[in-house]
Design a protein around this motif. Structure first.
Motif, PDB file in Angstrom:
ATOM      1  N   ALA A 171      -5.141   3.521   2.924  1.00 15.20           N
ATOM      2  CA  ALA A 171      -5.178   2.127   2.271  1.00 15.20           C
ATOM      3  C   ALA A 171      -6.675   1.985   1.295  1.00 15.20           C
ATOM      4  O   ALA A 171      -7.818   2.466   1.882  1.00 15.20           O
ATOM      5  CB  ALA A 171      -5.154   0.988   3.177  1.00 15.20           C
ATOM      6  N   GLU A 206       0.564  -1.227   0.067  1.00 12.30           N
ATOM      7  CA  GLU A 206      -0.019   0.076  -0.084  1.00 12.30           C
ATOM      8  C   GLU A 206       0.900   1.326   0.151  1.00 12.30           C
ATOM      9  O   GLU A 206       1.415   1.669   0.865  1.00 12.30           O
ATOM     10  CB  GLU A 206      -0.878   0.031   1.083  1.00 12.30           C
ATOM     11  CG  GLU A 206      -1.940   1.300   1.454  1.00 12.30           C
ATOM     12  CD  GLU A 206      -2.686   1.305   0.014  1.00 12.30           C
ATOM     13  OE1 GLU A 206      -2.613   2.294  -0.953  1.00 12.30           O
ATOM     14  OE2 GLU A 206      -3.603   0.425  -0.037  1.00 12.30           O
ATOM     15  N   ASN A 251       3.343  -1.144   4.213  1.00 15.08           N
ATOM     16  CA  ASN A 251       2.521   0.182   4.182  1.00 15.08           C
ATOM     17  C   ASN A 251       3.826   0.979   3.830  1.00 15.08           C
ATOM     18  O   ASN A 251       4.786   0.916   4.173  1.00 15.08           O
ATOM     19  CB  ASN A 251       2.056   0.503   5.410  1.00 15.08           C
ATOM     20  CG  ASN A 251       0.618  -0.108   5.414  1.00 15.08           C
ATOM     21  OD1 ASN A 251      -0.357   0.106   4.686  1.00 15.08           O
ATOM     22  ND2 ASN A 251       0.462  -1.063   6.752  1.00 15.08           N
ATOM     23  N   SER A 297      -2.442   3.707   7.861  1.00 16.57           N
ATOM     24  CA  SER A 297      -3.126   3.400   6.826  1.00 16.57           C
ATOM     25  C   SER A 297      -4.297   3.190   6.736  1.00 16.57           C
ATOM     26  O   SER A 297      -5.208   3.085   5.747  1.00 16.57           O
ATOM     27  CB  SER A 297      -2.200   2.801   5.439  1.00 16.57           C
ATOM     28  OG  SER A 297      -2.245   1.562   5.879  1.00 16.57           O
ATOM     29  N   ASN A 331      -6.628  -3.496  -1.078  1.00 19.46           N
ATOM     30  CA  ASN A 331      -5.400  -3.947  -0.526  1.00 19.46           C
ATOM     31  C   ASN A 331      -5.940  -4.182   1.153  1.00 19.46           C
ATOM     32  O   ASN A 331      -5.275  -5.265   1.689  1.00 19.46           O
ATOM     33  CB  ASN A 331      -4.427  -2.752  -0.311  1.00 19.46           C
ATOM     34  CG  ASN A 331      -3.466  -2.876  -1.479  1.00 19.46           C
ATOM     35  OD1 ASN A 331      -3.635  -3.791  -2.397  1.00 19.46           O
ATOM     36  ND2 ASN A 331      -2.653  -1.777  -1.710  1.00 19.46           N
TER      37      ASN A 331
END
Length: 376
Positions: free
Chosen positions: A132, A127, A148, A153, A136
């Protein structure tokens, strides 16, 4: 898992350059550092149809599975599209005897994750955005290993940064900059302003730079402007180069002295890797992730950021004068990049994926290889 000395990895990132480029960066590191065989999933809706083949990877087209935001006939069709797309992805994974899947989001990722899960293949979910995406998040819930770009996220996974092309921003012998001058007919004695609104372009940035360009050119600057394939080309002007899309970003970043751009995750990562002073104008819509993407470099004083509604021709001229003028702001901003996290993310992730495959920590894939491009 196949027992070849060189692993086979299938990439799954589609739609915008922000999804495609991180996948390609990891793919190139897998090939160059580990001799891997790398191919990619894609759909006809995304930039991957041009970007993936241009980088030398075979592309397997599968049915896109967008999730409608409201109740409609498309929502009723969703399960059937998903089953079809997952079936196509499964066939490709079997035909290529894939050892692993690496996804970076977009319409193509969810079917790829589901196909890998049903076949018992390891898959990795990368991601790159500050927040996100749905595909994902689903991938990690299905058992994918999450990575990440930044903390917070909303997707579980280790924070590693954003994968960028190996060697991006490095130009010790000046070959990239020379190539850029040849491609776009840029003058060697003028500072270059790189302007881009991302893969689709940005109308507000386009309008402001066109309104500012005559003054900038008169003050000795030149402009390389990616205005977006769907937007109208600005009128011609000496020392202003307008192009729909920049294919050779390594050359563009090497020749540029500063950037004016959106703050998409990949854009920020590439500009940061190139140690290029920038003025970021985050997309004013969506969930605010673009503003967050630039937090680190802005906090380090390596870049500046303004809101879209604040962008004017006057502000662009003033900012360019300040950064590229005699006050040394550009040099100070370049030094400030030392405190940021740009690095070897693509290479590091490639090494970890190959180590997993070599250590046989995941379920074996016993299908036979085949190289025919799937277009269903």
């Amino acid at each position: 898992m196949s027992r070849s000395t060189h692993p086979t990895v299938i990439l799954a990132g589609g739609g915008t350059a922000g999804h495609v480029e991180p996948a390609l960066a990891i793919g190139e590191a897998l090939v160059s550092n580990h001799g891997a065989r790398v191919e990619a999933f894609g759909t006809t809706r995304g930039l991957e149809t041009s970007l993936v083949p241009a980088r030398g990877f075979q592309l397997h087209l599968i049915t896109p599975v967008p999730v409608p935001r409201r109740i409609s006939l498309d929502l009723l069709k969703l399960p059937f599209r998903l089953v079809k797309s997952v079936g196509q992805a499964r066939r490709v994974l079997k035909q290529t005897a894939a050892d692993a899947v690496v996804g970076t989001g977009g319409y193509v990722s969810a079917p790829a994750y589901l196909a890998a899960r049903t076949l018992g293949l390891p898959f990795y979910v990368v991601e790159s955005n500050a927040l996100a995406g749905v595909s994902n998040k689903l991938g990690v819930r299905l058992g994918g290993v999450g990575f990440n770009a930044v903390a917070g996220s909303g997707m579980p996974g280790e924070v590693v940064g954003i994968p960028v092309r190996p060697g991006l921003g490095e130009d010790p012998d000046g070959q990239h900059a020379t190539r850029a001058r040849n491609i776009w007919n840029l003058a060697p004695d003028r500072p270059t302003i790189l302007v881009t609104g991302g893969s689709q372009g940005a109308q507000s940035i386009n309008d402001a730079i066109v309104a500012a360009r005559e003054r900038l050119v008169a003050e000795g600057f030149q402009i390389l402007h990616a205005y977006g394939k769907k937007n109208e080309a600005p009128a011609e002007l000496e020392h202003y180069v307008g192009v729909p899309y920049i294919e050779d970003m390594a050359a563009a970043l090497a020749v540029a002295d500063m950037a004016i751009c959106r703050a998409g995750a990949m854009t920020v990562a590439e500009v940061t890797a190139a140690r290029l002073p920038a003025l970021y104008v985050p997309l004013p819509h969506g969930n605010g992730e673009q503003a967050r993407n630039a937090d680190e470099v802005v906090a380090a004083s390596a870049a500046r950021r303004i809101r879209d509604e604040e962008l004017t021709a006057d502000l662009i001229v003033e900012t360019v004068r300040d950064i590229l003028g005699d006050g040394g702001a550009a040099a100070q901003m370049r030094k400030a990049f030392a405190g940021t996290s740009a690095g070897t993310v693509a290479e590091d992730l490639a090494a970890r994926i190959v180590a997993d495959i070599e250590n046989d920590t995941m379920t074996d894939n016993t299908t036979t290889p085949h190289t025919t491009t799937t277009k269903e």
